[in-house]
Design a protein around this motif. Sequence first.
Motif, short mmCIF file in Angstrom:
data_model
loop_
_atom_site.label_atom_id
_atom_site.label_comp_id
_atom_site.label_asym_id
_atom_site.label_seq_id
_atom_site.Cartn_x
_atom_site.Cartn_y
_atom_site.Cartn_z
N MET A 185 12.41 -27.89 -18.57
CA MET A 185 13.12 -26.63 -18.80
C MET A 185 12.23 -25.44 -18.42
O MET A 185 12.66 -24.52 -17.72
N VAL A 186 10.96 -25.48 -18.86
CA VAL A 186 10.05 -24.37 -18.55
C VAL A 186 9.76 -24.35 -17.04
O VAL A 186 9.65 -23.28 -16.44
N HIS A 187 9.66 -25.53 -16.44
CA HIS A 187 9.52 -25.60 -14.97
C HIS A 187 10.66 -24.81 -14.32
O HIS A 187 10.44 -23.99 -13.43
N TYR A 192 12.98 -19.81 -11.79
CA TYR A 192 13.81 -18.60 -11.80
C TYR A 192 12.94 -17.38 -11.47
O TYR A 192 13.31 -16.52 -10.68
N ALA A 193 11.76 -17.28 -12.14
CA ALA A 193 10.89 -16.12 -11.93
C ALA A 193 10.39 -16.10 -10.49
O ALA A 193 10.43 -15.06 -9.82
N ASP A 194 9.95 -17.24 -10.00
CA ASP A 194 9.45 -17.36 -8.63
C ASP A 194 10.50 -16.87 -7.63
O ASP A 194 10.20 -16.10 -6.72
N LEU A 278 7.74 -13.80 -22.81
CA LEU A 278 8.03 -14.48 -21.53
C LEU A 278 8.87 -13.54 -20.66
O LEU A 278 10.02 -13.83 -20.33
N THR A 279 8.27 -12.40 -20.32
CA THR A 279 9.08 -11.33 -19.72
C THR A 279 9.57 -11.64 -18.31
O THR A 279 10.70 -11.31 -17.97
N GLY A 337 4.42 -18.70 -18.60
CA GLY A 337 5.05 -20.02 -18.73
C GLY A 337 4.11 -21.01 -19.41
O GLY A 337 4.51 -21.77 -20.29
N PHE A 338 2.85 -20.98 -19.02
CA PHE A 338 1.89 -21.92 -19.63
C PHE A 338 1.57 -21.52 -21.07
O PHE A 338 1.33 -22.39 -21.92
#
Length: 476
Positions: A185-187, A192-194, A278-279, A337-338
Amino acid sequence: MQQLADIGVLGLAVMGANLARNAARKGFGVAVFNRNGARTDELIGEHGSEGRFTPSKTIPDFVASIAKPRAIIIMVKAGQPVDQVIEELLPHLETGDIIIDGGNSLYTDTNRRFHYLKERDIKFIGMGVSGGEEGALEGPSMMPGGTREAYARIEPIVTKMAAQVDGEPCCAYIGTEGSGHYVKMVHNGIEYADMQLITEAYDLFKTVYGLEAPAIADIFAEWMKGDLDSYLIDITSAVLRKIDSTGKPLVDSIVDEAEQKGTGRWTAQSALDLGVPLTSITEAVFARALSGRRAQRAEAEKLFPHAAPAKRQITQADIDAVKDALYASKIVAYAQGFEHLTVASEQFGWDLKLGEVASLWRGGCIIRARFLNRIRDAYDAGVAGPNLLLQDYFRDAVSKAEPNWRKVVGLAIEQGIPVPAFSSSIAYYDGLRRARGPANLLQGLRDYFGAHTYGRLDKPGKFHTRWSQDGSEIDA
Ligand code: NBP
């Protein structure tokens, strides 16, 4: 009698069929089943010669065709179908058999299923699979979480199916319960951010500098030679270069309305629950939501007319500035993310090995990138700390990019170009690098209207000011 299969795959739409073919091509015997038998026939008809498949038309036959303890990967639509399939399998399974959910299930569902099946002596693995259709066939990145002994049963199979980078498989045991699906999920959140950051760079080149898609494709192709080398940058170049049957760049005819399936939203929701800033990912989710309000945007464009920016002649310095802004913002997104994974690991008691997570994202998955080697190295060397931005390599990279990053965000704001992920990343960076921020006033306000108390710099304890009474300060 036919030899029993090493593994079963249930659900033969694009992902399941490709995972089954992947396992068969690696030499494993694969039992296959799909609710609608036509898909099974199609798989065997078109690809049956690729390996040792055992097709079945009923669940009892399917289960009986797998060697014990049975390992069954279910690749069906996330949500209720997963529960339905589990219920259909249960009467035919025996103690020690293993169900592996390879779909994009919500981690809380995986937690629930893990405990539900444990009570029934069935082992459960929630396995995040990334890489899309092609990855499933050629070698995905896989994030299995659940019972460690169950993972030992499937390890020789899944590590061979996974993408390989520098001789290492992009698959490793993640942790108990729903941790594998959580990491996946975090991946996806980082993905999304990338992608949002890439679209912001594209928008600047297009809108501020008036570049056409093929020229922007050239810039992204050039960026592949440096630290930005990644799958997403590579395919950005390919998408921008595509000319359709009208003779024009395809991208110019695609509707500017982003869809989403939920994993980015889940990541942001979980970060809110855990209090993690997690902006970048959250802004990326909101940017997709705003893109979806197409009619509202068209209306607003008429109400708030905005002169198109005078097109500037682009220089190499301008291109480098956007590159620096993208790279620094990307570092922020990954650092966040990390940190999110660190907090989740502590909160849920999962003991996640973050160096290993970075390592298995280096190949097969959508965010695969050279950059992940840097993250893995930082964790392996034990210097990653609580926030990757504080680590030497990332600190130096961001400091070096900072002047250009600021320039690009300033230019975008001046020209009326929305760059929510660039600007929220720099705001986070500016907030992080200040030992004393403005939340002192916020605490004062909270104490004024709600007697929420505040701490003082000059003495320990909690205090309350009797604002509307005599103005005195009391120990709270
Ligand atoms: P879909 O998500 O489109 O699901 C279709 C499959 O689910 C078909 O095999 C269908 O069987 C089966 N199914 C459904 Br729907 N309800 C069922 C039920 N009640 N009982 C049994 N089978 C049922 O397939 P997909 O795109 O291959 O994705 C599979 C999983 O992998 C999903 O969780 C997805 O989110 C995840 N994933 C997808 C990608 C990607 O790039 N597509 C990447 C990574 C992960 P039928 O043929 O009989 O209708």
